[in-house]
Enzyme design. Structure first.
Site, PDB file in Angstrom:
ATOM      1  N   SER A  11     -19.939  36.244  -5.823  1.00 36.90           N
ATOM      2  CA  SER A  11     -21.284  36.001  -6.347  1.00 36.90           C
ATOM      3  C   SER A  11     -22.219  37.041  -5.747  1.00 36.90           C
ATOM      4  CB  SER A  11     -21.676  34.585  -5.968  1.00 36.90           C
ATOM      5  OG  SER A  11     -23.014  34.521  -5.596  1.00 36.90           O
ATOM      6  N   SER A  12     -23.353  37.277  -6.443  1.00 34.78           N
ATOM      7  CA  SER A  12     -24.257  38.330  -5.965  1.00 34.78           C
ATOM      8  C   SER A  12     -24.928  37.951  -4.634  1.00 34.78           C
ATOM      9  CB  SER A  12     -25.315  38.628  -7.030  1.00 34.78           C
ATOM     10  OG  SER A  12     -25.986  37.447  -7.405  1.00 34.78           O
ATOM     11  N   CYS A  13     -24.757  36.701  -4.185  1.00 35.02           N
ATOM     12  CA  CYS A  13     -25.372  36.316  -2.904  1.00 35.02           C
ATOM     13  C   CYS A  13     -24.637  36.914  -1.702  1.00 35.02           C
ATOM     14  CB  CYS A  13     -25.494  34.814  -2.778  1.00 35.02           C
ATOM     15  SG  CYS A  13     -23.919  34.032  -2.541  1.00 35.02           S
ATOM     16  N   TYR A  15     -21.721  30.311   2.532  1.00 38.27           N
ATOM     17  CA  TYR A  15     -21.028  30.601   1.271  1.00 38.27           C
ATOM     18  C   TYR A  15     -20.765  32.109   1.152  1.00 38.27           C
ATOM     19  CZ  TYR A  15     -20.543  30.647  -3.883  1.00 38.27           C
ATOM     20  OH  TYR A  15     -20.106  30.806  -5.186  1.00 38.27           O
ATOM     21  N   LYS A  33     -17.217  34.283   0.888  1.00 39.85           N
ATOM     22  CA  LYS A  33     -16.913  35.179  -0.239  1.00 39.85           C
ATOM     23  C   LYS A  33     -16.626  36.602   0.257  1.00 39.85           C
ATOM     24  CE  LYS A  33     -17.287  32.482  -3.855  1.00 39.85           C
ATOM     25  NZ  LYS A  33     -16.089  32.200  -4.661  1.00 39.85           N
ATOM     26  N   HIS A  52     -27.648  25.029 -10.067  1.00 44.02           N
ATOM     27  CA  HIS A  52     -28.353  26.300  -9.897  1.00 44.02           C
ATOM     28  C   HIS A  52     -29.707  26.200 -10.611  1.00 44.02           C
ATOM     29  CE1 HIS A  52     -24.168  27.754  -9.164  1.00 44.02           C
ATOM     30  NE2 HIS A  52     -24.807  28.380  -8.203  1.00 44.02           N
TER      31      HIS A  52
HETATM   32  N1  LIG Z   1     -22.236  29.291 -11.504  1.00 43.38           N
HETATM   33  C1  LIG Z   1     -22.735  30.490 -11.248  1.00 43.38           C
HETATM   34  O1  LIG Z   1     -23.913  30.798 -11.530  1.00 43.38           O
HETATM   35  C2  LIG Z   1     -21.878  31.564 -10.628  1.00 43.38           C
HETATM   36  C3  LIG Z   1     -22.448  32.820 -10.459  1.00 43.38           C
HETATM   37  C4  LIG Z   1     -21.699  33.828  -9.895  1.00 43.38           C
HETATM   38  C5  LIG Z   1     -20.403  33.565  -9.490  1.00 43.38           C
HETATM   39  N2  LIG Z   1     -19.850  32.350  -9.656  1.00 43.38           N
HETATM   40  C6  LIG Z   1     -18.476  32.165  -9.147  1.00 43.38           C
HETATM   41  O2  LIG Z   1     -17.595  31.640 -10.125  1.00 43.38           O
HETATM   42  C7  LIG Z   1     -16.646  30.771  -9.499  1.00 43.38           C
HETATM   43  C8  LIG Z   1     -16.643  29.434 -10.219  1.00 43.38           C
HETATM   44  O3  LIG Z   1     -17.952  28.870 -10.191  1.00 43.38           O
HETATM   45  P1  LIG Z   1     -18.392  27.660 -11.138  1.00 43.38           P
HETATM   46  O4  LIG Z   1     -19.862  27.776 -11.301  1.00 43.38           O
HETATM   47  O5  LIG Z   1     -17.507  27.613 -12.334  1.00 43.38           O
HETATM   48  O6  LIG Z   1     -18.092  26.393 -10.196  1.00 43.38           O
HETATM   49  P2  LIG Z   1     -17.819  24.901 -10.631  1.00 43.38           P
HETATM   50  O7  LIG Z   1     -18.368  24.619 -11.976  1.00 43.38           O
HETATM   51  O8  LIG Z   1     -18.254  24.048  -9.490  1.00 43.38           O
HETATM   52  O9  LIG Z   1     -16.230  24.828 -10.730  1.00 43.38           O
HETATM   53  C9  LIG Z   1     -15.415  24.966  -9.614  1.00 43.38           C
HETATM   54  C10 LIG Z   1     -13.997  24.547  -9.958  1.00 43.38           C
HETATM   55  O10 LIG Z   1     -13.228  24.611  -8.741  1.00 43.38           O
HETATM   56  C11 LIG Z   1     -12.451  23.433  -8.635  1.00 43.38           C
HETATM   57  N3  LIG Z   1     -12.198  23.091  -7.237  1.00 43.38           N
HETATM   58  C12 LIG Z   1     -13.102  22.997  -6.234  1.00 43.38           C
HETATM   59  N4  LIG Z   1     -12.499  22.634  -5.101  1.00 43.38           N
HETATM   60  C13 LIG Z   1     -11.176  22.482  -5.384  1.00 43.38           C
HETATM   61  C14 LIG Z   1     -10.035  22.111  -4.615  1.00 43.38           C
HETATM   62  N5  LIG Z   1     -10.131  21.834  -3.327  1.00 43.38           N
HETATM   63  N6  LIG Z   1      -8.832  22.068  -5.240  1.00 43.38           N
HETATM   64  C15 LIG Z   1      -8.734  22.351  -6.567  1.00 43.38           C
HETATM   65  N7  LIG Z   1      -9.780  22.713  -7.337  1.00 43.38           N
HETATM   66  C16 LIG Z   1     -10.972  22.774  -6.744  1.00 43.38           C
HETATM   67  C17 LIG Z   1     -13.288  22.358  -9.306  1.00 43.38           C
HETATM   68  O11 LIG Z   1     -12.467  21.279  -9.641  1.00 43.38           O
HETATM   69  P3  LIG Z   1     -13.035  19.837 -10.060  1.00 43.38           P
HETATM   70  O12 LIG Z   1     -13.332  19.984 -11.512  1.00 43.38           O
HETATM   71  O13 LIG Z   1     -11.948  18.902  -9.744  1.00 43.38           O
HETATM   72  O14 LIG Z   1     -14.280  19.619  -9.235  1.00 43.38           O
HETATM   73  C18 LIG Z   1     -13.869  23.124 -10.495  1.00 43.38           C
HETATM   74  O15 LIG Z   1     -12.954  23.124 -11.562  1.00 43.38           O
HETATM   75  C19 LIG Z   1     -17.057  30.679  -8.026  1.00 43.38           C
HETATM   76  O16 LIG Z   1     -16.237  31.523  -7.266  1.00 43.38           O
HETATM   77  C20 LIG Z   1     -18.465  31.184  -7.996  1.00 43.38           C
HETATM   78  O17 LIG Z   1     -18.758  31.856  -6.799  1.00 43.38           O
HETATM   79  C21 LIG Z   1     -20.558  31.326 -10.226  1.00 43.38           C
END
Ligand SMILES: NC(=O)c1ccc[n+]([C@@H]2O[C@H](COP(=O)([O-])OP(=O)(O)OC[C@H]3O[C@@H](n4cnc5c(N)ncnc54)[C@H](OP(=O)(O)O)[C@@H]3O)[C@@H](O)[C@H]2O)c1
Length: 310
Positions: free
Chosen positions: A110-112, A139, A143, A182
């Protein structure tokens, strides 16, 4: 072997905002062998079980979209969980992939990860050039460790494990729980509820001046496919849309879309966050990748999904 429609792809975190978009996108593109597994069957913080699973399915490619993720409130108040869970999930997956013979992996950051007061737009080389934003340092450190792990494995084991660093994302299946979301889904939820309850104002955290770049999540899924196909020299690649506005600007945009006039009250006791986080995307462009979806189009799809889930 390069990516093809019969490649075995393990997608970790397929139920999340990013993972569900990647799964839908790859299925639509006719990739036939996408492996997913729910958290109840495989908790990715468990090293032994993660290694066993990867050895068993022997994927050609791995995408890590599983992580502990949240907005400013969650990052600030659950730092222990953010550092522990992210370090465990990514370390287990990267090492287990190496042991299972996986040559290409995408780790999403992530950009953070970049310093709070970074020169803008942020180039990949600015990593570790200054202090991190305090609210999400746990966090960010996790990362950065994942990125350094990929770099080390690439160097020592001759792999191509790459880290795509996306800007703020939004899209279907986002988290709208105000404590954990967010800023953008939080604004959608607050403005929608204000309209429903005939309210004249909403509260915005901080002073509303923080600038954020925003990208529709399917564009990241497209980037994942693009970069799985490409052999890259670089491990860290920024993924951005180039579209930027202030938090207040986004609140105005959503209010307009929903046809409501609102007053914004700024809660200055709450953090404003990093002043600006715009990514320099010259590197991804030099490989031939660019984001495509406009905010207006992405918002309409996202809002339809938000209403369906009401
Ligand atoms: N959202 C943003 O704005 C954003 C921006 C930049 C980068 N990202 C990056 O994209 C990635 C995904 O983000 P997201 O926003 O999609 O997050 P999210 O919606 O919270 O999804 C995270 C996923 O990880 C799974 N998970 C978490 N802990 C786990 C564990 N212990 N065992 C198995 N599965 C697990 C969750 O499963 P459950 O469904 O069971 O909870 C969920 O499917 C991250 O690396 C994040 O840094 C996100």
């Amino acid at each position: 072997m390069g990516l093809n429609k019969n490649s075995k792809i393990f997608l970790a975190g397929h139920n999340g905002l990013v993972g569900s978009s990647i799964l839908k996108y790859f299925k639509e593109k006719q990739y036939k062998k996408i492996f997913t597994i729910g958290r109840s069957k495989l908790d990715l913080t468990n090293q032994l079980k993660t290694e066993k699973y990867l050895k068993y399915i022997k994927p050609d490619f791995v995408i890590i979209a599983a992580a502990k993720v949240g907005g400013i409130y969650a990052n600030q108040n659950f730092k222990a969980e953010f550092i522990y869970k992210n370090l465990m999930i990514q370390t287990n997956l990267i090492h287990a992939s190496y042991k299972a013979g996986v040559k290409k992996l995408i780790f999403l950051g992530s950009s953070c990860i970049y310093p709070k007061y970074c020169k803008q737009p942020i180039k990949e080389e600015y990593l570790l050039s200054g202090k991190l934003e305090k609210t999400n340092d746990a966090y960010a450190i996790a990362k950065i460790a994942g990125l350094k792990m990929c770099e080390a494995y690439n160097q020592q084991y001759k792999l191509n494990y790459i880290c795509l660093m996306p800007t703020n994302l939004y899209g279907p299946n986002d988290n709208y729980d105000l404590k954990f979301s967010h800023f953008f889904p939080a604004l959608i939820s607050k403005i929608y509820n204000a309209k429903l309850k005939n309210k004249k104002f909403i509260k915005i955290w901080g002073n509303g001046t923080a600038k954020r770049e925003l990208m529709y999540v399917d564009d990241l899924s497209n980037a994942c496919e693009f970069f799985l196909k490409k052999k890259t020299k670089h491990t860290l690649i920024n993924i951005g849309s180039g579209y930027e506005d202030t938090v207040t600007g986004y609140a105005n945009f959503i209010s307009k879309k929903l046809g409501i006039k609102l007053k914004f009250i700024y809660d200055k006791n709450k953090p404003t966050g990093t002043p600006r986080k715009k990514l320099n995307t010259n590197l991804s462009k030099s490989y031939g990748w660019e984001s495509k979806t406009s905010l207006s189009k992405g918002f309409d799809i996202t809002f339809r999904n938000f209403m369906k889930k009401k």
